[in-house]
Scaffold this motif. Structure first.
Motif, PDB file in Angstrom:
ATOM      1  N   THR A   1       0.935  -1.054   0.157  1.00  0.00           N
ATOM      2  CA  THR A   1       0.014  -0.084  -0.042  1.00  0.00           C
ATOM      3  C   THR A   1       0.996   1.239   0.049  1.00  0.00           C
ATOM      4  N   PRO A   2       0.406   2.399  -0.371  1.00  0.00           N
ATOM      5  CA  PRO A   2       1.186   3.645  -0.276  1.00  0.00           C
ATOM      6  C   PRO A   2       1.733   3.953   0.940  1.00  0.00           C
ATOM      7  N   GLY A   3       3.172   4.188   1.012  1.00  0.00           N
ATOM      8  CA  GLY A   3       3.566   4.908   2.212  1.00  0.00           C
ATOM      9  C   GLY A   3       3.419   5.944   2.706  1.00  0.00           C
TER      10      GLY A   3
ATOM     11  N   GLU B   1       4.605   8.923   0.277  1.00  0.00           N
ATOM     12  CA  GLU B   1       3.679   8.811  -1.110  1.00  0.00           C
ATOM     13  C   GLU B   1       2.518   9.560  -0.843  1.00  0.00           C
ATOM     14  N   LYS B   2       1.711   9.259   0.403  1.00  0.00           N
ATOM     15  CA  LYS B   2       0.484   9.756   0.496  1.00  0.00           C
ATOM     16  C   LYS B   2       0.669  11.314   0.488  1.00  0.00           C
ATOM     17  N   MET B   3       1.538  11.937   1.080  1.00  0.00           N
ATOM     18  CA  MET B   3       1.879  13.362   1.334  1.00  0.00           C
ATOM     19  C   MET B   3       2.073  13.882  -0.098  1.00  0.00           C
ATOM     20  N   GLN B   4       2.847  13.276  -0.733  1.00  0.00           N
ATOM     21  CA  GLN B   4       3.369  13.655  -2.195  1.00  0.00           C
ATOM     22  C   GLN B   4       2.052  13.715  -2.967  1.00  0.00           C
ATOM     23  N   LEU B   5       0.894  12.769  -2.910  1.00  0.00           N
ATOM     24  CA  LEU B   5      -0.206  12.917  -3.516  1.00  0.00           C
ATOM     25  C   LEU B   5      -0.822  14.005  -3.015  1.00  0.00           C
ATOM     26  N   LEU B   6      -0.955  14.209  -1.812  1.00  0.00           N
ATOM     27  CA  LEU B   6      -1.661  15.523  -1.452  1.00  0.00           C
ATOM     28  C   LEU B   6      -0.903  16.800  -2.176  1.00  0.00           C
ATOM     29  N   TYR B   7       0.168  16.617  -2.278  1.00  0.00           N
ATOM     30  CA  TYR B   7       0.834  18.099  -2.769  1.00  0.00           C
ATOM     31  C   TYR B   7       0.294  17.969  -4.068  1.00  0.00           C
ATOM     32  N   PHE B   8       0.380  16.973  -5.066  1.00  0.00           N
ATOM     33  CA  PHE B   8       0.158  16.669  -6.402  1.00  0.00           C
ATOM     34  C   PHE B   8      -1.387  17.299  -6.531  1.00  0.00           C
ATOM     35  N   VAL B   9      -2.250  16.790  -5.578  1.00  0.00           N
ATOM     36  CA  VAL B   9      -3.670  17.152  -5.720  1.00  0.00           C
ATOM     37  C   VAL B   9      -3.851  18.947  -5.286  1.00  0.00           C
ATOM     38  N   ILE B  10      -3.172  19.307  -4.534  1.00  0.00           N
ATOM     39  CA  ILE B  10      -3.490  20.623  -4.425  1.00  0.00           C
ATOM     40  C   ILE B  10      -2.803  21.397  -5.683  1.00  0.00           C
ATOM     41  N   CYS B  11      -1.431  21.038  -6.182  1.00  0.00           N
ATOM     42  CA  CYS B  11      -1.331  21.735  -7.239  1.00  0.00           C
ATOM     43  C   CYS B  11      -2.197  21.496  -8.468  1.00  0.00           C
ATOM     44  N   VAL B  12      -2.663  20.290  -8.670  1.00  0.00           N
ATOM     45  CA  VAL B  12      -3.884  20.308  -9.869  1.00  0.00           C
ATOM     46  C   VAL B  12      -4.889  21.133  -9.594  1.00  0.00           C
TER      47      VAL B  12
ATOM     48  N   ILE C   1       7.364  22.841  -6.350  1.00  0.00           N
ATOM     49  CA  ILE C   1       8.870  22.529  -6.370  1.00  0.00           C
ATOM     50  C   ILE C   1       9.214  21.334  -5.910  1.00  0.00           C
ATOM     51  N   LEU C   2       8.503  20.890  -4.615  1.00  0.00           N
ATOM     52  CA  LEU C   2       8.838  19.695  -3.977  1.00  0.00           C
ATOM     53  C   LEU C   2       8.739  18.573  -4.773  1.00  0.00           C
ATOM     54  N   LEU C   3       7.479  18.749  -5.496  1.00  0.00           N
ATOM     55  CA  LEU C   3       7.215  17.565  -6.580  1.00  0.00           C
ATOM     56  C   LEU C   3       8.011  17.276  -7.490  1.00  0.00           C
TER      57      LEU C   3
ATOM     58  N   LEU D   1      -1.730   9.458 -15.040  1.00  0.00           N
ATOM     59  CA  LEU D   1      -0.395   8.905 -15.206  1.00  0.00           C
ATOM     60  C   LEU D   1       0.783   9.917 -14.643  1.00  0.00           C
ATOM     61  N   VAL D   2       0.568  11.013 -14.516  1.00  0.00           N
ATOM     62  CA  VAL D   2       1.560  11.835 -13.828  1.00  0.00           C
ATOM     63  C   VAL D   2       1.689  11.647 -12.319  1.00  0.00           C
ATOM     64  N   SER D   3       0.724  11.243 -11.887  1.00  0.00           N
ATOM     65  CA  SER D   3       0.765  10.769 -10.331  1.00  0.00           C
ATOM     66  C   SER D   3       1.398   9.705 -10.003  1.00  0.00           C
ATOM     67  N   ARG D   4       1.679   8.745 -11.104  1.00  0.00           N
ATOM     68  CA  ARG D   4       2.551   7.421 -10.708  1.00  0.00           C
ATOM     69  C   ARG D   4       4.149   7.660 -10.481  1.00  0.00           C
ATOM     70  N   PHE D   5       4.481   9.024 -11.093  1.00  0.00           N
ATOM     71  CA  PHE D   5       5.683   9.496 -10.924  1.00  0.00           C
ATOM     72  C   PHE D   5       6.248   9.981  -9.355  1.00  0.00           C
ATOM     73  N   TYR D   6       4.887  10.048  -8.709  1.00  0.00           N
ATOM     74  CA  TYR D   6       5.115  10.365  -7.339  1.00  0.00           C
ATOM     75  C   TYR D   6       5.091   9.395  -6.080  1.00  0.00           C
ATOM     76  N   LEU D   7       5.160   8.103  -6.772  1.00  0.00           N
ATOM     77  CA  LEU D   7       5.391   6.816  -6.067  1.00  0.00           C
ATOM     78  C   LEU D   7       6.766   6.257  -6.297  1.00  0.00           C
ATOM     79  N   ASP D   8       7.037   5.372  -5.194  1.00  0.00           N
ATOM     80  CA  ASP D   8       8.409   4.614  -5.403  1.00  0.00           C
ATOM     81  C   ASP D   8       8.556   3.574  -6.203  1.00  0.00           C
ATOM     82  N   LEU D   9       8.074   4.004  -7.760  1.00  0.00           N
ATOM     83  CA  LEU D   9       7.941   2.879  -8.555  1.00  0.00           C
ATOM     84  C   LEU D   9       8.967   3.024  -9.665  1.00  0.00           C
ATOM     85  N   LEU D  10       9.364   1.911 -10.582  1.00  0.00           N
ATOM     86  CA  LEU D  10      10.274   1.899 -11.860  1.00  0.00           C
ATOM     87  C   LEU D  10       9.415   2.192 -12.685  1.00  0.00           C
TER      88      LEU D  10
END
Length: 330
Positions: free
Chosen positions: A74-76, A79-90, A132-134, A184-193
């Protein structure tokens, strides 16, 4: 039949998990937003807060949890905070676009050079900080710069939806690019290859989400002069076929993933609610079509005829039936 029964039993469990997760996530986001606003300080509009809470809940519980199930995790917390930053920016980015107070040059600079943008208010500084953080986290990942530029361009192109002469093919392209790249762009804020096959699934899910949003927003979009595939439909079958095609493309991509069928089936059980909601909404339009013998001019219909109320038990039951029938791997 025996092989289908475990999946049939699992579907209500997955739906309950999603529903409870969304409720808990909205509460978590609400608390985090209070904390982040105090740190700046600023006060976001209630409508903006509601959008952030809703978007994060959907992303986290239906997208992130579903796809990370392919990795048995599950998201760490990060990752959950980075998703929040992403949703704020979007969400704030959408507000900047929709306000008609920013020039194209200002929007471009906010999107790609936020550190150099001469901010004049706390909302802009709020956006800039998390943008900037993202970028610091994802900038070096293969394909990231291309995706964010495609996402920005799709947002710019969506302004063409105000043009009543926009061709249907162009409208479809804008719809699917805007939805596809935003997911798709939100995937880049996860620890995935990097994984091109899986990334295609994310893109296709985004396209399905955008088409679904447009199906539910027919009344709002019509009265705001925004042209979409659903509010242009002459027959419900047109959008139903379009939705079915996109769904089958997504399921075909899921089948091609290099994971076990068990993981593929679980992914589909959780994500089926996205297109099941859309088919549920189209059933309401079929009732209108049958009532009038043809689909009437949607602009002439009252709001009550075009709003799909998911609080009604008949709609919830219809949703459940669609989730069960559409979540199969075949």
């Amino acid at each position: 039949m025996r092989s289908f029964l475990p999946s049939l039993i699992s579907i209500p469990i997955e739906l309950v998990d999603i529903a409870v997760g969304i409720w808990l996530d909205k509460r978590w986001v609400h608390k985090k937003l209070i904390q982040l606003q105090r740190e700046h300080p600023l006060s976001l509009e209630p409508a903006t807060i509601q959008k952030i809470e809703g978007r994060h809940a959907i992303f986290y519980n239906i997208i992130y949890k579903s796809f990370l199930g392919l990795y048995d995790r599950t998201p760490g917390d990060e990752e959950k905070m980075q998703l929040l930053y992403f949703v704020i920016c979007v969400t704030l980015g959408d507000n900047f676009f929709d306000s008609n107070t920013y020039s194209r040059e200002q929007l471009y600079q906010l999107a790609f050079y936020p550190e150099a943008y001469p901010s004049v208010n706390e909302v802009e500084r709020f956006f800039i900080k998390y943008s900037i953080l993202l970028n610091q986290y994802a900038a070096s990942k293969p394909g990231y710069q291309h995706i964010i530029r495609e996402l920005y361009q799709s947002q710019v192109d969506s302004l063409r939806q105000l043009d009543p002469t926009i061709p249907g093919e162009t409208l479809a392209e804008i719809t699917y690019r805007k939805g596809g790249y935003s997911i798709l762009v939100s995937r880049f804020y996860l620890d995935l290859l990097e994984n091109k096959t899986e990334e295609l699934c994310w893109y296709q899910m985004g396209a399905l989400i955008q088409l679904g949003n447009d199906i539910y927003d027919v009344y709002k979009d019509l009265h705001e002069g925004i042209h979409t595939l659903p509010n242009r439909m002459q027959k419900v079958k047109e959008i139903e076929n379009e939705l079915s095609t996109r769904m089958q493309e997504f399921k075909a991509s899921v089948r091609s993933l290099a994971v076990s069928d068990r993981k593929k089936k679980k992914l589909l059980r959780r994500t089926a609610i996205i297109y099941a909601l859309s088919f549920t909404a189209l059933d309401q339009y079929k009732i209108l079509e049958n009532k009038f013998g043809d689909l009437p001019d949607l602009k002439t219909l009252p709001r009550s005829a075009l709003i799909i109320d998911m609080e009604l038990w008949r709609n919830r039951w219809t949703l459940m039936k669609y989730v069960i029938s559409l979540s199969r791997l075949e």
